[in-house]
Design a protein around this motif. Sequence first.
Motif, short mmCIF file in Angstrom:
data_model
loop_
_atom_site.label_atom_id
_atom_site.label_comp_id
_atom_site.label_asym_id
_atom_site.label_seq_id
_atom_site.Cartn_x
_atom_site.Cartn_y
_atom_site.Cartn_z
N PHE A 1 0.80 -1.23 0.00
CA PHE A 1 0.00 0.00 0.00
C PHE A 1 0.83 1.28 0.00
O PHE A 1 0.28 2.37 -0.06
CB PHE A 1 -0.95 0.01 1.21
CG PHE A 1 -1.85 -1.20 1.29
CD1 PHE A 1 -2.81 -1.41 0.31
CD2 PHE A 1 -1.70 -2.11 2.32
CE1 PHE A 1 -3.64 -2.52 0.37
CE2 PHE A 1 -2.52 -3.23 2.38
CZ PHE A 1 -3.50 -3.44 1.41
N GLY A 2 2.15 1.14 0.09
CA GLY A 2 3.00 2.32 0.16
C GLY A 2 2.89 3.22 -1.04
O GLY A 2 3.01 4.45 -0.94
N ILE A 3 2.64 2.65 -2.20
CA ILE A 3 2.54 3.42 -3.44
C ILE A 3 1.44 4.46 -3.36
O ILE A 3 1.56 5.57 -3.91
CB ILE A 3 2.32 2.48 -4.66
CG1 ILE A 3 2.40 3.26 -5.96
CG2 ILE A 3 1.01 1.74 -4.54
CD1 ILE A 3 3.78 3.70 -6.31
N PHE A 4 0.35 4.15 -2.62
CA PHE A 4 -0.76 5.09 -2.51
C PHE A 4 -0.37 6.32 -1.69
O PHE A 4 -0.77 7.44 -1.99
CB PHE A 4 -1.99 4.40 -1.90
CG PHE A 4 -2.50 3.27 -2.74
CD1 PHE A 4 -3.11 3.52 -3.97
CD2 PHE A 4 -2.39 1.95 -2.32
CE1 PHE A 4 -3.59 2.47 -4.75
CE2 PHE A 4 -2.87 0.91 -3.09
CZ PHE A 4 -3.46 1.16 -4.32
N HIS A 5 0.43 6.11 -0.63
CA HIS A 5 0.93 7.24 0.16
C HIS A 5 1.81 8.14 -0.70
O HIS A 5 1.74 9.37 -0.61
CB HIS A 5 1.74 6.73 1.36
CG HIS A 5 0.93 6.02 2.40
ND1 HIS A 5 -0.12 6.62 3.06
CD2 HIS A 5 1.02 4.75 2.89
CE1 HIS A 5 -0.65 5.76 3.92
NE2 HIS A 5 0.02 4.62 3.84
N MET A 6 2.63 7.52 -1.54
CA MET A 6 3.54 8.28 -2.39
C MET A 6 2.76 9.11 -3.42
O MET A 6 3.04 10.30 -3.62
CB MET A 6 4.52 7.34 -3.12
CG MET A 6 5.32 6.45 -2.20
SD MET A 6 6.45 7.36 -1.15
CE MET A 6 7.99 7.03 -1.96
N LEU A 7 1.80 8.50 -4.07
CA LEU A 7 1.01 9.19 -5.08
C LEU A 7 0.20 10.34 -4.46
O LEU A 7 0.07 11.41 -5.06
CB LEU A 7 0.07 8.21 -5.80
CG LEU A 7 0.77 7.15 -6.66
CD1 LEU A 7 -0.24 6.13 -7.18
CD2 LEU A 7 1.50 7.80 -7.83
N ARG A 8 -0.30 10.11 -3.25
CA ARG A 8 -1.05 11.17 -2.56
C ARG A 8 -0.12 12.33 -2.22
O ARG A 8 -0.50 13.51 -2.35
CB ARG A 8 -1.69 10.61 -1.29
CG ARG A 8 -2.74 11.54 -0.68
CD ARG A 8 -3.39 10.93 0.55
NE ARG A 8 -4.08 9.69 0.23
CZ ARG A 8 -3.77 8.51 0.74
NH1 ARG A 8 -2.76 8.40 1.60
NH2 ARG A 8 -4.44 7.43 0.41
N ALA A 9 1.10 12.03 -1.81
CA ALA A 9 2.07 13.07 -1.46
C ALA A 9 2.44 13.92 -2.67
O ALA A 9 2.69 15.13 -2.54
CB ALA A 9 3.32 12.44 -0.85
N ILE A 10 2.50 13.31 -3.84
CA ILE A 10 2.85 14.04 -5.06
C ILE A 10 1.77 15.06 -5.41
O ILE A 10 2.07 16.15 -5.93
CB ILE A 10 3.07 13.05 -6.22
CG1 ILE A 10 4.36 12.25 -5.99
CG2 ILE A 10 3.14 13.76 -7.57
CD1 ILE A 10 4.55 11.10 -6.95
N LYS A 11 0.51 14.74 -5.08
CA LYS A 11 -0.60 15.61 -5.46
C LYS A 11 -0.91 16.67 -4.40
O LYS A 11 -1.35 17.77 -4.71
CB LYS A 11 -1.85 14.77 -5.74
CG LYS A 11 -1.71 13.88 -6.98
CD LYS A 11 -2.96 13.05 -7.20
CE LYS A 11 -2.82 12.17 -8.43
NZ LYS A 11 -4.02 11.32 -8.66
N LYS A 12 -0.70 16.31 -3.12
CA LYS A 12 -1.04 17.25 -2.04
C LYS A 12 0.06 17.23 -0.99
O LYS A 12 0.33 16.20 -0.38
CB LYS A 12 -2.39 16.86 -1.42
CG LYS A 12 -2.91 17.89 -0.43
CD LYS A 12 -4.30 17.54 0.06
CE LYS A 12 -4.82 18.62 1.02
NZ LYS A 12 -6.17 18.30 1.53
N ASN A 13 0.67 18.41 -0.78
CA ASN A 13 1.84 18.48 0.09
C ASN A 13 2.09 19.92 0.49
O ASN A 13 1.74 20.84 -0.25
CB ASN A 13 3.06 17.94 -0.66
CG ASN A 13 4.04 17.24 0.25
OD1 ASN A 13 4.52 17.81 1.21
ND2 ASN A 13 4.34 15.99 -0.05
#
Length: 237
Positions: free
Chosen positions: A180-192
Amino acid sequence: VEKWAREKGIDEVHGPLGFCDVDKEGMLVEGFEENDMFITLYNHPYYAVHMVNLGFEKDVDWVEYQLTVPEAVNEKVTRINEIVLKRNKLTVLRFKKIKEITPYVPRIFEMIDQEYGHLYGTVPLTKAQVEWYYKSFFSFLNPDFIRVILDSDRKIAAFGVAVPSLAQAAKKNKGRLLPFGIFHMLRAIKKNDTLELFLVAVRSDLQGKGINAILMCEFTRTAIEYSMKYAETGPEL
């Protein structure tokens, strides 16, 4: 390692270094309480003490800075940047999709070799390395934070690569992408709220003309659009 090195006629051990300057390198000696960047190493305080006890000594320093994103881009800076672009006949490229960057990737890595070549611990990249770094590195980039500047001959004059911070996402998934780590990464790219500055290079014949300021101004403008508060510089020699 030292025994093996002596058998090979080597009299110096040097590191930590990756296989090239794009890899993680160095050892943390201060700022253990700070959040680290995704692209840098983190280690416990005893590491440096242990190395000194083994007879090693520090060779160079890298430093990192946290910058505060302003509420607006300075109009004076914007005007100066426009003058620099016009005087040097330069064009800033902005991208909507990662695929749009692909044609420029070989030249970007050539510039890394060329303009970073004199820096400490840097070695030329092989073709296989370039392909590997492109597939693994560029897949996590947000095209809004990539800029390429072209000269009048459509050759790359400079480029800059930044990315919304992946550090917190990596901590949440304990450094693992799967399952599930990929979802955290993708979310971070969009909102940070934090931007990490990865790579900047200006062609040697154009250095000293303010082109690096154009790249920083571009990143600042995009960071403001994303409502970011901070930017982290990569390790500076």
